[in-house]
Scaffold this motif. Structure first.
Motif, PDB file in Angstrom:
ATOM      1  N   LYS A 186       0.862  -1.181   0.000  1.00 52.94           N
ATOM      2  CA  LYS A 186       0.000   0.000   0.000  1.00 52.94           C
ATOM      3  C   LYS A 186       0.897   1.228   0.000  1.00 52.94           C
ATOM      4  O   LYS A 186       1.914   1.262   0.679  1.00 52.94           O
ATOM      5  CB  LYS A 186      -0.891   0.022   1.242  1.00 52.94           C
TER       6      LYS A 186
ATOM      7  N   LEU B 118       0.960   5.619   0.180  1.00 55.80           N
ATOM      8  CA  LEU B 118       0.341   6.925   0.324  1.00 55.80           C
ATOM      9  C   LEU B 118       0.750   7.722  -0.901  1.00 55.80           C
ATOM     10  O   LEU B 118       1.940   7.824  -1.221  1.00 55.80           O
ATOM     11  CB  LEU B 118       0.816   7.637   1.588  1.00 55.80           C
TER      12      LEU B 118
ATOM     13  N   ILE C 219       3.216   2.867   2.786  1.00 55.60           N
ATOM     14  CA  ILE C 219       2.357   3.335   3.887  1.00 55.60           C
ATOM     15  C   ILE C 219       2.965   3.029   5.257  1.00 55.60           C
ATOM     16  O   ILE C 219       2.708   3.758   6.222  1.00 55.60           O
ATOM     17  CB  ILE C 219       0.921   2.754   3.757  1.00 55.60           C
TER      18      ILE C 219
ATOM     19  N   VAL D 184       4.681   5.969   6.889  1.00 53.82           N
ATOM     20  CA  VAL D 184       3.890   7.152   7.203  1.00 53.82           C
ATOM     21  C   VAL D 184       3.323   7.059   8.620  1.00 53.82           C
ATOM     22  O   VAL D 184       2.678   6.084   8.971  1.00 53.82           O
ATOM     23  CB  VAL D 184       2.747   7.336   6.176  1.00 53.82           C
TER      24      VAL D 184
ATOM     25  N   ILE E  25      -0.605  12.530   8.636  1.00 53.50           N
ATOM     26  CA  ILE E  25      -0.683  13.636   7.689  1.00 53.50           C
ATOM     27  C   ILE E  25      -1.240  14.819   8.453  1.00 53.50           C
ATOM     28  O   ILE E  25      -2.295  14.713   9.081  1.00 53.50           O
ATOM     29  CB  ILE E  25      -1.595  13.280   6.494  1.00 53.50           C
TER      30      ILE E  25
ATOM     31  N   ILE F  58       3.542  15.504   5.689  1.00 57.51           N
ATOM     32  CA  ILE F  58       3.466  14.059   5.904  1.00 57.51           C
ATOM     33  C   ILE F  58       4.578  13.704   6.879  1.00 57.51           C
ATOM     34  O   ILE F  58       5.759  13.954   6.606  1.00 57.51           O
ATOM     35  CB  ILE F  58       3.648  13.280   4.587  1.00 57.51           C
TER      36      ILE F  58
ATOM     37  N   ALA G  22      -1.855  15.437  -0.008  1.00 56.27           N
ATOM     38  CA  ALA G  22      -1.870  13.979   0.166  1.00 56.27           C
ATOM     39  C   ALA G  22      -3.213  13.537  -0.386  1.00 56.27           C
ATOM     40  O   ALA G  22      -4.255  13.986   0.088  1.00 56.27           O
ATOM     41  CB  ALA G  22      -1.721  13.608   1.634  1.00 56.27           C
TER      42      ALA G  22
ATOM     43  N   ASP H 229      -4.408  10.037  -1.706  1.00 55.30           N
ATOM     44  CA  ASP H 229      -5.084   8.785  -1.385  1.00 55.30           C
ATOM     45  C   ASP H 229      -4.090   7.696  -1.020  1.00 55.30           C
ATOM     46  O   ASP H 229      -2.881   7.889  -1.072  1.00 55.30           O
ATOM     47  CB  ASP H 229      -6.003   8.318  -2.528  1.00 55.30           C
ATOM     48  N   VAL H 230      -4.645   6.546  -0.647  1.00 58.29           N
ATOM     49  CA  VAL H 230      -3.850   5.354  -0.377  1.00 58.29           C
ATOM     50  C   VAL H 230      -4.262   4.323  -1.411  1.00 58.29           C
ATOM     51  O   VAL H 230      -5.453   4.063  -1.594  1.00 58.29           O
ATOM     52  CB  VAL H 230      -4.095   4.825   1.055  1.00 58.29           C
TER      53      VAL H 230
END
Length: 159
Positions: free
Chosen positions: A11, A13, A26, A29, A32, A82, A98, A100-101
């Protein structure tokens, strides 16, 4: 996490800097955040903007646009920070948005010859998602290549 030749599904970001879309794993992260006041400090590189306090933690802030392109623009309230985990430290990355994922599958990732020729270690490949091209970054290597990562990690201890 990701290997230059053998990508695994993950996944990402997705964030924007200018017209380009970038993706980071992801797992790197933390959060955000909305743009907030950044306190500059002396003798820093141009893309290291300074520090800010996020949830009472002093966090160094890097302008991704300047780190990647050398271009600077005025910070706006619409931009985002982020927060990424690099080793045992958190570092903030200023981006335009930012968005989406996404699930990135290994069969959508290409490693253009241009990346091999220039040996840019932080560019992990390009993922094609529908009509979008996403530039996949490895944040720790980006910060190593464009900043003094050890200096960024020490900043928190100085404040």
């Amino acid at each position: 996490m990701m290997d230059q030749i053998n990508f695994q599904d993950f996944k990402a970001l997705i964030f924007k800097v200018g017209k380009e879309e970038y993706g980071v794993h992801i797992n790197q992260v933390v959060s955000i955040e909305r743009m907030q006041a950044i306190t500059p400090y002396p003798n820093r590189q141009p893309h290291v903007l300074g520090v800010t306090s996020i949830r009472e933690v002093v966090t160094p802030i890097v302008d991704v646009r300047t780190a990647l392109t050398g271009e600077t623009i005025k910070l706006t309230d619409d931009m985002r920070i982020i927060i990424v985990q690099v080793g045992d430290k958190e570092i903030g990355l200023v981006v335009d948005a930012a968005t989406d994922v996404l699930d990135i599958t290994s069969d959508t990732i290409q490693h253009p010859n241009l990346l091999e020729e220039k040996n840019i270690s932080y560019l992990k490949g390009i993922a094609k998602q529908g009509n979008r091209l996403l530039i996949l970054l490895e944040i720790e290597k980006l910060l190593q290549d464009t900043t003094n990562l050890d200096e960024l990690k020490k900043i928190k201890d100085e404040f």
